[in-house]
Motif scaffolding. Structure first.
Motif, mmCIF file in Angstrom:
data_model
loop_
_atom_site.group_PDB
_atom_site.id
_atom_site.type_symbol
_atom_site.label_atom_id
_atom_site.label_comp_id
_atom_site.label_asym_id
_atom_site.label_seq_id
_atom_site.Cartn_x
_atom_site.Cartn_y
_atom_site.Cartn_z
ATOM 1 N N LEU A 1 28.705 -28.479 -5.838
ATOM 2 C CA LEU A 1 27.798 -28.801 -4.566
ATOM 3 C C LEU A 1 28.266 -28.122 -3.157
ATOM 4 N N GLY A 2 29.454 -28.480 -2.958
ATOM 5 C CA GLY A 2 29.842 -27.209 -1.828
ATOM 6 C C GLY A 2 29.710 -26.099 -2.176
ATOM 7 N N ASP A 3 30.230 -25.307 -3.356
ATOM 8 C CA ASP A 3 30.367 -24.007 -3.431
ATOM 9 C C ASP A 3 28.954 -23.475 -3.379
ATOM 10 N N VAL A 4 27.689 -24.156 -3.878
ATOM 11 C CA VAL A 4 26.530 -23.370 -3.872
ATOM 12 C C VAL A 4 25.656 -23.988 -2.734
ATOM 13 N N TYR A 5 25.703 -24.808 -2.137
ATOM 14 C CA TYR A 5 24.937 -25.327 -1.030
ATOM 15 C C TYR A 5 25.811 -25.685 0.260
ATOM 16 N N GLY A 6 26.885 -25.128 0.211
ATOM 17 C CA GLY A 6 27.678 -25.686 1.462
ATOM 18 C C GLY A 6 27.219 -25.373 2.806
ATOM 19 N N ASP A 7 26.785 -24.001 2.673
ATOM 20 C CA ASP A 7 26.045 -23.475 4.139
ATOM 21 C C ASP A 7 24.426 -24.092 4.453
ATOM 22 N N LYS A 8 24.001 -24.935 3.334
ATOM 23 C CA LYS A 8 22.704 -25.455 3.783
ATOM 24 C C LYS A 8 22.648 -26.862 3.789
ATOM 25 N N LEU A 9 23.793 -27.639 3.658
ATOM 26 C CA LEU A 9 23.852 -28.967 3.817
ATOM 27 C C LEU A 9 23.789 -29.523 5.179
ATOM 28 N N THR A 10 22.661 -30.482 5.437
ATOM 29 C CA THR A 10 22.578 -31.167 6.731
ATOM 30 C C THR A 10 24.031 -31.730 7.019
ATOM 31 N N ALA A 11 24.047 -32.342 8.438
ATOM 32 C CA ALA A 11 25.118 -32.779 8.829
ATOM 33 C C ALA A 11 25.493 -34.359 8.312
ATOM 34 N N SER A 12 24.294 -34.987 7.945
ATOM 35 C CA SER A 12 24.420 -36.222 7.454
ATOM 36 C C SER A 12 24.519 -36.100 5.965
ATOM 37 N N MET A 13 24.208 -35.268 5.241
ATOM 38 C CA MET A 13 24.499 -34.884 3.920
ATOM 39 C C MET A 13 26.043 -34.689 3.594
ATOM 40 N N LYS A 14 26.329 -33.758 4.631
ATOM 41 C CA LYS A 14 27.895 -33.470 4.649
ATOM 42 C C LYS A 14 28.780 -34.652 4.806
ATOM 43 N N ALA A 15 28.319 -35.563 5.531
ATOM 44 C CA ALA A 15 29.034 -36.903 5.673
ATOM 45 C C ALA A 15 28.931 -37.864 4.326
ATOM 46 N N ASP A 16 27.871 -37.627 3.999
ATOM 47 C CA ASP A 16 27.832 -38.450 2.602
ATOM 48 C C ASP A 16 28.805 -37.824 1.495
ATOM 49 N N VAL A 17 28.771 -36.395 1.331
ATOM 50 C CA VAL A 17 29.604 -35.759 0.501
ATOM 51 C C VAL A 17 30.927 -36.128 0.987
#
Length: 307
Positions: free
Chosen positions: A281-297
């Motif tokens: 998830l981080g490798d493919v979509y790391g720069d596209k994740l919202t702040a909320s989703m980054k917190a969930d991850v």
């Protein structure tokens, strides 16, 4: 006089016959040596062509007692060569049969490995995860940035059956905004929100099949996995999440499908696999994740004790 001449002639014929027989045995022995070396190269590849002594040898025969008549040396040698030829032929057949059986085992194992890899990739063998009764995140709302359809906190209630369920389904309004794909997704979402999971799954699958190029197809495929999870069908849910990521990697809900798949693996006590999913998830979509989703991850990685 005549008798003496006959005796001398018979002795001469016998003397001439023995070299002829020896000449016949010589090439057969040479051929046996070449074939035995070929067999040893098959059985002992590291032998470098050397003749290797067998570990098990035939017992030595007892010497004949004095006075017992014996056959000629050429006759004995011929019999031994014939026996060696028979044994070599049998050994060659056994080696070929073993090689054939080994090829069959390798082919069967390769087929089993490919089948197992395919099942693992599709998540078919995953057991049921434990679903939460908490309200779903706003990522599954009917319209991007629109929280009007966000469901209230869920309350455990017995599932409706028979006529009551039919009434509940009939009570779900079908939107009509002029965008058929949007309306199909919104209707499936409302069925899922009402906990009518089988009906929601049917509506969401139809939406993806009818409008595969619509931007809501990724939303519908992800919500299909959620509906299966909530309905206690984790195998189908795993397939739905995996398909959303693989078939629509650029879809808006492909990252969410990976996140839900990782959460399911943690619940299944497979934290190592979950960490691999989070890494993907981080490798493919790391720069596209919202702040909320980054917190969930981040929370999910902490729960899985990822390195």
């Amino acid at each position: 006089m005549n008798r003496s001449i006959l005796i001398l002639m018979s002795c001469g014929v016998a003397a001439l016959a023995q070299p002829a027989a020896a000449q016949d045995v010589g090439p057969r022995v040479d051929r046996l040596e070449r074939e035995m070396r070929a067999v040893q190269r098959k059985v002992f590849p590291g032998g470098a062509g050397q003749m290797i002594e067998p570990q098990i040898t035939a017992p030595q025969t007892q010497a004949a007692a004095p006075g017992v008549p014996a056959t000629s040396a050429i006759a004995d040698l011929t019999a031994r060569v014939s026996s060696l030829e028979s044994q070599l032929s049998s050994l060659t057949g056994q080696i070929e049969q073993n090689q054939y059986q080994l090829r069959q085992l390798r082919e069967a194992f390769e087929a089993y490995r490919k089948s197992t890899d395919a099942k693992l990739a599709a998540g078919v063998a995953l057991p049921a995860p434990v679903t939460s009764d908490a309200a779903p995140p706003a990522r599954d709302v009917a319209a991007a940035g629109d929280t009007r359809d966000a469901p209230p906190p869920r309350i455990n209630a017995p599932a409706a059956t028979g006529g009551d369920r039919a009434k509940q389904v009939a009570a779900i309004a079908k939107p009509s905004t002029g965008d058929a794909g949007e309306d199909a997704y919104t209707y499936g979402y409302r069925l899922w929100q009402a906990k009518l999971y089988p009906e929601a799954a049917t509506a969401l699958k139809k939406m993806v099949a009818d409008y595969p190029q619509h931007r809501r197809a990724s939303f519908a495929q992800n919500l299909l996995g959620r509906a299966y999870l909530d309905d206690g069908k984790p195998s189908l849910a795993s397939i739905a999440f995996y398909d959303n990521y693989k078939k629509m990697p650029d879809g808006e809900r492909a990252p969410d499908s990976l996140l839900y798949l990782g959460e399911a693996l943690v619940q299944l006590k497979k934290p190592a696999d979950a960490c691999k999913v989070y890494d993907e998830l981080g490798d493919v979509y790391g720069d596209k994740l919202t702040a909320s989703m980054k917190a969930d991850v981040a929370k999910a990685r902490l729960a899985a004790k990822c390195k």
